[in-house]
Enzyme design. Sequence first.
Site, PDB file in Angstrom:
ATOM      1  CG  HIS A  19      62.956  15.852  -9.189  1.00  0.00           C
ATOM      2  ND1 HIS A  19      63.405  16.883  -9.838  1.00  0.00           N
ATOM      3  CD2 HIS A  19      61.913  16.861  -7.614  1.00  0.00           C
ATOM      4  CE1 HIS A  19      63.265  17.891  -9.209  1.00  0.00           C
ATOM      5  NE2 HIS A  19      62.389  18.156  -8.673  1.00  0.00           N
ATOM      6  CG  ASP A  21      62.432  17.707  -5.035  1.00  0.00           C
ATOM      7  OD1 ASP A  21      63.018  19.349  -4.689  1.00  0.00           O
ATOM      8  OD2 ASP A  21      61.859  17.875  -4.931  1.00  0.00           O
ATOM      9  CG  ASP A 270      61.091  14.269  -4.906  1.00  0.00           C
ATOM     10  OD1 ASP A 270      61.378  14.056  -6.357  1.00  0.00           O
ATOM     11  OD2 ASP A 270      60.354  14.805  -4.509  1.00  0.00           O
TER      12      ASP A 270
END
Length: 959
Positions: A19, A21, A270
């Site tokens: 992810h 981020d 993340d």
Amino acid sequence: YTKLHVLPYIQVIIVPHSHNDPGWLKTFEQYFYDQTAYILNNMVDKLNQYPDMSFIWAEMSFMSRWWDSLKNRPEMRESVRNLIKRGQLEIVTGGWVMTDEGAAHYYDMIDQLIEGHQFLRTSVGLTESPINGWSIDPFGHGMTFPYILQKSGISNTLIQRTHFGWKQELASKQMLNFIWKQSFDTKNMSDLFCQMSAFDLYSIKFTCGPNTDICLQYDFRRIAGESSETTSIRITHENIKERAGLMMSQYGRLASLYKHNVAIVPLGDDFRFNIDTEWDQQYKNYKMLMDHINSNPVLYNKTEITFGTPNDYFTEVHQRMQKINQNKYPTLFGDFMPYGDVYVDSKPHYWTGYYTTRPFWKSLSRELQHYLRSAEIVYSLARNLVRQTGNHRMSERLDKDYQYLSSGRQNLALFQHHDGITGTSKEHVMEDYGKRMSRSIVDCLGLISHSVQFLLMKDHSITPLDMNAAHPLTAYLFPDLQRPNWDELTQKVVLSVPSVDGRKIVVFNSHIQTRIEVIRVLVKTPVVRVLDAQNGNEIQSQVNPVFNTTAAISTHAFEVEFLVSLPALSLTTFVIQTFEYRHRTHHRPKVSLFLSDAKQDEDIFALNENKIHPKVFSFDTPFDKDYELETPYIRVGFDRRTGFLTHIYDKRSNYLQKTKLSFMAYKSADFNSGAYLFRPSKFDPMQNITERFPVMRLIRGDLSSELTVIYPNYIEVKFKVYNTYASVGSALQMHCKFDVSERPDLVNWELIMRLETDIDSIDPKDGRKRFFVDSNGFQMMERKYTDNLGIEGNYYPMTSALYIEDNNSRLTLLSSHSRGASSPFNGTVEVMLERKLQFDDNRGLGGGILDNKLTVSRFWIAIERIDQNVSKEPIVPNLSQLMHSLLSTLLYEPIVLASDGREDRPIHTALRFLSDPLDCNLFLVNMRTLPDANDFNSPSFSSLLVVHNRDNSCRTRRQ
């Protein structure tokens, strides 16, 4: 829902992902160089090394930078294409970012999706857009984005962050798979299949099943020197049976939540898979577990586990459901706002603060949206004209300008990230966002100037010398706006008015209807008049004072405003001229300046002090009673002590609507409210923080009248009405300017504006307070106040509009940018303006919100009478046609360009790009030049037309 009900043949699809981020760690540039390149380079190597492994990627903003870095590595690009073709790599959603779904406007949602999909088509070479969505980190899920996804070609989507109560309710009924429907769609043409994740978060700790301690035993990332929660041990032949059995205890529970018994298990978090070692660790350990389980069907009840992608998962689900019940799923309407969690301390916490957090940036985003939209439209018109005339030099000039358009798109799109427009990034990241958007505003205004001056040329076969410079700002037309710095408000340029020819200004109407709009410019002399450049006729105008400070009138700048009818999608030229003062025909505006005591004789907010404020001073004012501003449609009353709104009188229906305005604040206890959460103190009462002695400025003119109320060091509120029968004459305009950055006493306060009316907004069906708020500016939604949740659980995202109504009247509030809103009492609405918070709320940012800026919130307030002949409430709530018109005025006002003073150019004084106005329900969202089919960074001669057919409420009386 953690009981195990194992059905035969569990299918488990493990989806590796990382992810993106960057919001709480680095700027976009730093994130790309430190993270994205490593992840994607490793991805290509490892997916080719492990042909049965898979991976997904969602955000094209990062991938596009990496793709550009592969210019000299065509074999790497081809390898990526092959991975996509054989299904090992799936591009999910394909937007520029994983957009927020609460504070983002639908224009921005659409535009970032187009930008991502166009990159995939022109650069990567995909012939089809993604078919599966992946929204695992937005803080709640709205109703509008699923509609946009479905219209972009996406058939299935996966969502993650929803209220814990929704997860429990749907899981208990095996309804985590459902058809998401739109309330306005009666023909099932926008249905989207949705998968709601069963557990709290998308990290490995939460995705394998209900027991997070067990899930952490199956995160096999072990990097020397890295802190980690993982408790995994390497899988061996000696422990594999025990390890597989424990893992299956979680997978079985997860699969049992669905009728089809298929489980999707995201494997990532993340910044994951950024080190090649992790790829080997995750693959080898999971591969051993998969082989063991798949080769022992009796022992594991015919379970099959594979690496896969969302497409593999959704395909398997639909195949199984076809056998079970012919692919029939439950249907849901509405959205999943607000988001509430219990995963930190087992207490409910509501993510309703981010709707308002950092309003300066939210406003800056909408400002960029406005200028980008106008730049898109005039640029497309100019390129079309170039194509028709065959002006190659001009074509080259516009080709160079395309980089500014492309940069504006991408900077606006980047900010729609769920840690961008939400305001939930660290200060240096927010500064990076702000600088990008501010620079793009300037570039878009310059591009508008270039395009407009080319369109206005009478001879398009030549290229004026003014067009040859490298930067779009060097044009003989220039915007009447300037941005001194990224963190300051946009300012009007003060124009000189040559005594001979005057100053020409060109006004661009970007709407596809005829608009009656108020135009404002600043000039250096007060003795001016406005002429229509086409026929020389004088246009009614008004000159207003410009205040340098609270009470000091400038002698170097004056505001000229005039009301004009602008043809649909047009350019119109006006001339501002000086003239001899003795020839003046219009009346001078009357200016009054006075002080008041807002708390004299009473203080309803001092209940905890149990006292009344005594009269301290005696103030002389022009009024013996409350004062009013008036238009042909309404008369607006104001409290002579506070200066704030008290009522609106509808002159057409002889109806007076109480509309009491106040400014207050919620107090937050330490470590409660933060960037994400709204958690006001349960003990401190709400406070009136507007202090005691306001300064008031009243200006009355023939065209407009305004009252400005200033509470020093806190807020300046300007109320304005227009003396016209046009739509702007039917409502009250309001601007709130506030700056809490220099007020240490306002730390841990959350500022609100409240409107109290005598509208009975209680729903007679259930006795609950009811209000209507827009969803991303696209549609209106009914909201109900739930008393036992507290105010924090009853705040909703307001992107552009809200209203309350009863059987007699409707109060509508239109807003220039997104914020949180609620209706805590019958007949009352409140919106949050600003938040200044010292402490972190333990949701990822790691700090408070103390970088507040001077911000302006712009509103329209309107009272509309309910048509008694329309007795039945509509199924789908909507704004009236009048409110849609005012919202267009608020968000997309005309663009004003000034000439450089030379009057010897052969140019048109007016241009119309439509022969006739289009239907009032149609809104031109965008006319966007598409990139070249083989070069994402170059323009084509094709444009994408996006039009919104807006429905109108039939309950209100037509104006």
